[in-house]
Enzyme design. Structure first.
Site, short mmCIF file in Angstrom:
data_model
loop_
_atom_site.label_atom_id
_atom_site.label_comp_id
_atom_site.label_asym_id
_atom_site.label_seq_id
_atom_site.Cartn_x
_atom_site.Cartn_y
_atom_site.Cartn_z
N CYS A 288 70.17 57.97 -11.07
CA CYS A 288 70.62 59.32 -11.40
C CYS A 288 71.99 59.28 -12.08
CB CYS A 288 70.70 60.17 -10.14
SG CYS A 288 71.22 61.86 -10.48
N ARG B 17 60.96 64.15 -18.40
CA ARG B 17 61.17 65.41 -19.12
C ARG B 17 59.99 65.82 -19.98
NH1 ARG B 17 66.31 63.95 -22.28
NH2 ARG B 17 65.38 61.87 -22.03
#
Length: 350
Positions: A100, A228
């Site tokens: 992340c 995404r």
């Protein structure tokens, strides 16, 4: 492909994304062709485990296995305890977050920030693996290529983590410094694959069936992980699976089928969240579905003003019905030559 003793349905994985890959989204992606999905990251902070946010992230009701939960933190003992906490709540695979790039995560030295401190990162991996081993729960890890362009240490870390017992790596082809900017590179992923014996999954900028094919070829990876590109197009998994198997493209989904899927997604979403949170958190999903559709941006702005689920669903149905009067299928994201033989979405999802 196997993760420990679990055989995956295929080599198409859903990337863990905070605020996105909740149970309804994971189930939808699996329904539409993904072989595996990892949860949103769950904090290792014990004082937050009883919060509503964490309980929702740890909700796997009705989810087909294997159930994979990603944990995030900075202390080895806390991470080991978090692994056991999630195993007790249904996790069958534990994934460690070292990928992340978000500032609020990295500022606390979690996520990809751990790649700067190799000793700490290894101590966390060792503690989690030792905690999971008696339960026969495999440990996987998601990371980036490194912290910055001058410090790409994914290969070094992967070797050490494999020796400590990690059974699968997912590598995003960017440094933490890049965030999501620029282009993902795949040479480092190929180097990680060459350096370890366990499965390696390539992640980053995989948006079309052709890109999936090319990344698999360039890296030698065992699978691809999509994040995404699945937002608003969860059927990308079945498109890629069909292309990899046949070399041909499926037709884009029918508008009527996408309407049904979206409405089902919304009801499942509302069932996990209360009315107030559910309506507001659903807005981003609706926005992703309609962002490339004619009139989609105007609809999104109007829909964001609605504050109850009945009105939200009704608005979506009206928009999709109006779209269906103009076109049969959702515009394609990729090439224009398609194989439509018996492959409409209805046949694959009912």
């Amino acid at each position: 492909m196997h993760i420990g003793h679990f055989a995956l349905a295929n080599s198409l994985l859903v990337a863990p994304m905070a605020g996105v890959t909740d149970r309804p989204f994971r189930q939808l992606c699996k329904k539409l062709g993904a072989g595996y999905a990892v949860s949103e990251m769950v904090t290792s902070r014990k004082d937050l485990w009883n919060t509503l946010k964490t309980s929702r992230r740890a909700n796997h009701d009705g989810e087909p296995g294997p159930i994979a939960v990603q944990i995030a933190g900075t202390e080895a003992a806390m991470m080991a305890e978090a692994a056991l906490y999630n195993i007790d709540r249904g996790a069958q695979i534990i994934d460690i977050n070292m990928g992340c790039p978000a500032k609020k995560v990295c500022n606390k030295w979690a996520g990809s920030a751990l790649m700067q401190d190799e000793a700490l990162a290894l101590s966390i991996v060792e503690a989690v693996v030792q905690a999971c081993a008696p339960r026969h729960v495999p440990v996987t890890l998601k990371m980036r290529t490194g912290w910055c362009q001058t410090h790409k240490n994914a290969v070094t870390l992967a070797r050490a983590f494999e020796n400590a017992g990690v059974q699968m790596f997912a590598v995003h082809g960017r440094t933490r410094e890049q965030g999501y900017k620029g282009q993902a590179e795949y040479d480092t992923i190929a180097a990680v694959k060459a350096a370890v014996r366990v499965p390696v999954v390539a992640n980053g900028d995989i948006t079309t069936p052709e890109k999936a094919r090319d990344v698999l070829a360039a890296t030698g990876a065992d699978a691809v992980m999509i994040g995404r590109a699945a937002q608003g197009r969860p059927w990308i998994f079945r498109e890629i699976a069909h292309f990899l198997a046949t070399g041909t493209h499926l037709a884009p989904p029918l508008v009527s089928d996408v309407k049904r899927l979206l409405v089902e997604h919304l009801y499942d979403h509302y069932s996990l969240y209360d009315e107030f949170i559910g309506v507001r958190s659903a807005r981003k999903h609706i926005g992703w579905y309609v962002r490339e559709l004619p009139g989609g941006e105007d609809f999104r702005l109007q829909m964001n003003l609605l504050e109850d689920s009945v009105a939200q669903v009704a608005a979506v149905e009206r928009f999709m019905d109006g779209l269906n009067e103009k076109m049969d299928r959702i515009p394609a994201a990729g090439p224009a030559e398609f194989d439509t033989r018996g492959q409409d979405m209805m046949e694959l999802t009912t």
